[in-house]
Design an enzyme around this catalytic site. Structure first.
Site, PDB file in Angstrom:
ATOM      1  N   GLY A   1       0.982  -1.109   0.020  1.00  0.00           N
ATOM      2  CA  GLY A   1       0.060  -0.097   0.014  1.00  0.00           C
ATOM      3  C   GLY A   1       0.800   1.344  -0.008  1.00  0.00           C
ATOM      4  O   GLY A   1       1.988   1.130  -0.411  1.00  0.00           O
ATOM      5  N   ASN A   2       0.263   2.375   0.290  1.00  0.00           N
ATOM      6  CA  ASN A   2       0.980   3.675   0.403  1.00  0.00           C
ATOM      7  C   ASN A   2       0.410   4.553   1.425  1.00  0.00           C
ATOM      8  O   ASN A   2      -0.467   4.383   1.956  1.00  0.00           O
ATOM      9  CB  ASN A   2       1.210   4.211  -0.844  1.00  0.00           C
ATOM     10  CG  ASN A   2      -0.129   4.602  -1.712  1.00  0.00           C
ATOM     11  OD1 ASN A   2      -0.834   5.364  -0.960  1.00  0.00           O
ATOM     12  ND2 ASN A   2      -0.499   4.117  -2.686  1.00  0.00           N
ATOM     13  N   HIS A   3       0.992   5.787   1.652  1.00  0.00           N
ATOM     14  CA  HIS A   3       0.639   6.354   2.833  1.00  0.00           C
ATOM     15  C   HIS A   3      -0.583   7.528   2.293  1.00  0.00           C
ATOM     16  O   HIS A   3      -0.960   8.252   3.189  1.00  0.00           O
ATOM     17  CB  HIS A   3       1.624   7.306   3.223  1.00  0.00           C
ATOM     18  CG  HIS A   3       2.719   6.788   3.866  1.00  0.00           C
ATOM     19  ND1 HIS A   3       2.872   5.986   4.955  1.00  0.00           N
ATOM     20  CD2 HIS A   3       4.093   6.206   3.576  1.00  0.00           C
ATOM     21  CE1 HIS A   3       3.708   5.285   5.444  1.00  0.00           C
ATOM     22  NE2 HIS A   3       4.717   5.631   4.551  1.00  0.00           N
ATOM     23  N   ALA A   4      -1.291   7.318   1.250  1.00  0.00           N
ATOM     24  CA  ALA A   4      -2.324   8.334   0.796  1.00  0.00           C
ATOM     25  C   ALA A   4      -3.416   8.125   1.816  1.00  0.00           C
ATOM     26  O   ALA A   4      -3.823   7.015   2.247  1.00  0.00           O
ATOM     27  CB  ALA A   4      -2.931   7.872  -0.477  1.00  0.00           C
TER      28      ALA A   4
ATOM     29  N   ALA B   1      -3.877   7.606  -4.951  1.00  0.00           N
ATOM     30  CA  ALA B   1      -2.446   6.995  -5.428  1.00  0.00           C
ATOM     31  C   ALA B   1      -2.680   5.781  -5.616  1.00  0.00           C
ATOM     32  O   ALA B   1      -2.549   4.870  -4.581  1.00  0.00           O
ATOM     33  CB  ALA B   1      -1.935   7.563  -3.926  1.00  0.00           C
TER      34      ALA B   1
END
Ligand code: CTP
Length: 402
Positions: free
Chosen positions: A212-215, A280
């Site tokens: 995943g990512n930090h969005a 994102a």
């Protein structure tokens, strides 16, 4: 673009449990540029404190006919308050206040202001379902409507009594939308359909883990909120996020993976007038999703990644009538990279944010954006809230919208 900018809103709070939502209502009015003053009935103070309301509205709260200054009584001028306001909003309007308003009774400051106000009056009733359905309340609302007041509908759902049904005060955001509609009869995005992607995507490695990512989704959610206030019909397709949408008119579709986001976008894209890709989206996903949890080993583990679908590129390649806006989050060569994406993905505009700027980026609620149009003209903005960024973005889109 603040849709209540310069508008003077007088809020009258009467004493019902729904008064606990009035700090949010004041905040929402202020956020939209309104100047807010508040009168409360004495019993409203049992539900929400004047200090909270005064702090949020940035004005003293009045609830009695007189105030005391150095031992001498001062008159709280209800006539002047009524004349000051561009709109008087009574929220929540309890059964007691509705009946007093309908009969012209004047035993508190809120009622005196109502009787002397010359501006449009909005009434947001709130009571238990049987009280709301009672013929006397229905009759009072009819009477108040016949006098030219705008009686807003009530919401349906859980009530403080524990019962469920019709009688809830409308959500603060919805009440504000009624005022915005009233003051802006020609909302610029009326009858327009807007598709927005937001948040991160999670690409499963096994039943437990993901990439995943930090969005946070904050930017996309702010865009959805502003679009709805501008009158648009909004579909918000969001990856996993803790953000919440309060607007009942915004259709939210929750997805997890890039593939699911792509399928949801494909369903809505052809009907959209404007599409904004604020998500994102993960660029890669594991080639295989393990069916069982991958067990710990002592040696190195290699994960094979394959590209996901570029959703925005698909929208660019299949663009017909849509105005298409992308985002570019960059860490270096920001302008060149963003311009490259604008061309490659066949966009009408791109919003650049750089992780080099402090206060901009993922989980914070502020952002510093640069808007690049298809003709390569550039507009830069200072660090501001994501909500203000969303307003600025629509200021850029509106003159170019189809
Ligand atoms: N985007 C998308 N689908 C993807 C990847 C990106 O719709 N699979 C969209 C994003 O929502 C954003 C724009 O494309 O509006 C640019 O995303 P960004 O991650 O900045 O760029 P990429 O195209 O992924 O390129 P790179 O990672 O090389 O910067």
């Amino acid at each position: 673009m603040s849709l209540l900018s310069g508008k003077k809103i007088l809020l009258g709070i009467s004493g019902g449990i729904a008064a606990y939502k009035t700090p949010l209502l004041v905040r929402e009015l202020v956020k939209n540029g309104a100047e807010v003053k508040v009168v409360m009935t004495p019993s409203a103070k049992d539900f929400v404190t004047p200090l909270t309301i005064a702090t949020l509205s940035k004005n003293p709260v009045l609830s009695t006919f007189t105030a005391t200054d150095q031992d001498n009584p001062l008159w709280n001028d209800h006539v002047e308050l009524g004349l000051w306001a561009d709109a008087f909003l009574v929220a929540p309007a309890t059964s007691n206040t509705l009946s007093a308003m309908a009969q012209g009774r004047c035993n508190n400051l809120l009622l005196a202001v109502y009787l002397s106000a010359k501006c449009p009056v909005f009434i947001a009733p709130a009571m238990d379902l049987d009280m709301f359905a009672h013929p006397s309340n229905q009759k009072n609302m009819e009477t108040l409507t016949s006098y030219g007041n705008k009686v807003l509908p009530v919401g349906e759902g859980f009530l403080a009594s524990g019962l469920e049904g019709k009688g809830r005060m409308l959500e603060p955001e919805t009440i504000v939308t009624h005022l915005i509609d009233f003051f802006n009869p020609n909302l610029p995005l009326k009858n327009k359909k807007i598709l927005i992607t937001a948040g991160p995507t999670y690409e499963a490695i096994d039943p437990v883990r993901f990439i995943g990512n930090h969005a946070s989704g904050k930017m996309g959610f702010a865009l959805a909120e502003v679009a709805a206030q501008l009158g648009a019909e909004v579909t918000l397709i969001s990856g996993p996020t803790s953000e919440k949408i309060e607007y009942p008119t915004i259709k939210v579709e929750k997805v997890v993976s890039a593939k699911a986001m792509f399928e949801a976008v494909k369903n809505s894209y052809s009907q959209a007038d404007i599409a904004i890709a604020a998500a994102a989206v993960a660029d890669y996903k594991p080639e295989v999703e393990a069916e069982q949890k991958i067990k710990k080993k002592t040696d190195q583990v290699t994960l094979n990644l394959v590209p996901t679908q570029d959703i925005l590129a698909y929208m660019g390649a299949n663009k017909k009538k849509q105005y298409l806006l992308g985002f570019a989050l960059e860490t270096e060569n920001e302008l060149d990279n963003a311009k490259g994406k604008l061309e490659r993905k066949n966009l009408d505009g791109i919003v650049l944010n750089s992780l080099q700027d402090s206060g901009a980026g993922f989980s914070v609620s502020t952002n510093k954006i640069t808007f690049i149009h298809a003709d390569k003209s550039i507009q830069t903005f200072p660090l501001q809230s994501k909500y203000a960024c969303a307003q600025a973005i629509f200021d850029q889109i509106l003159p170019h919208d189809t």
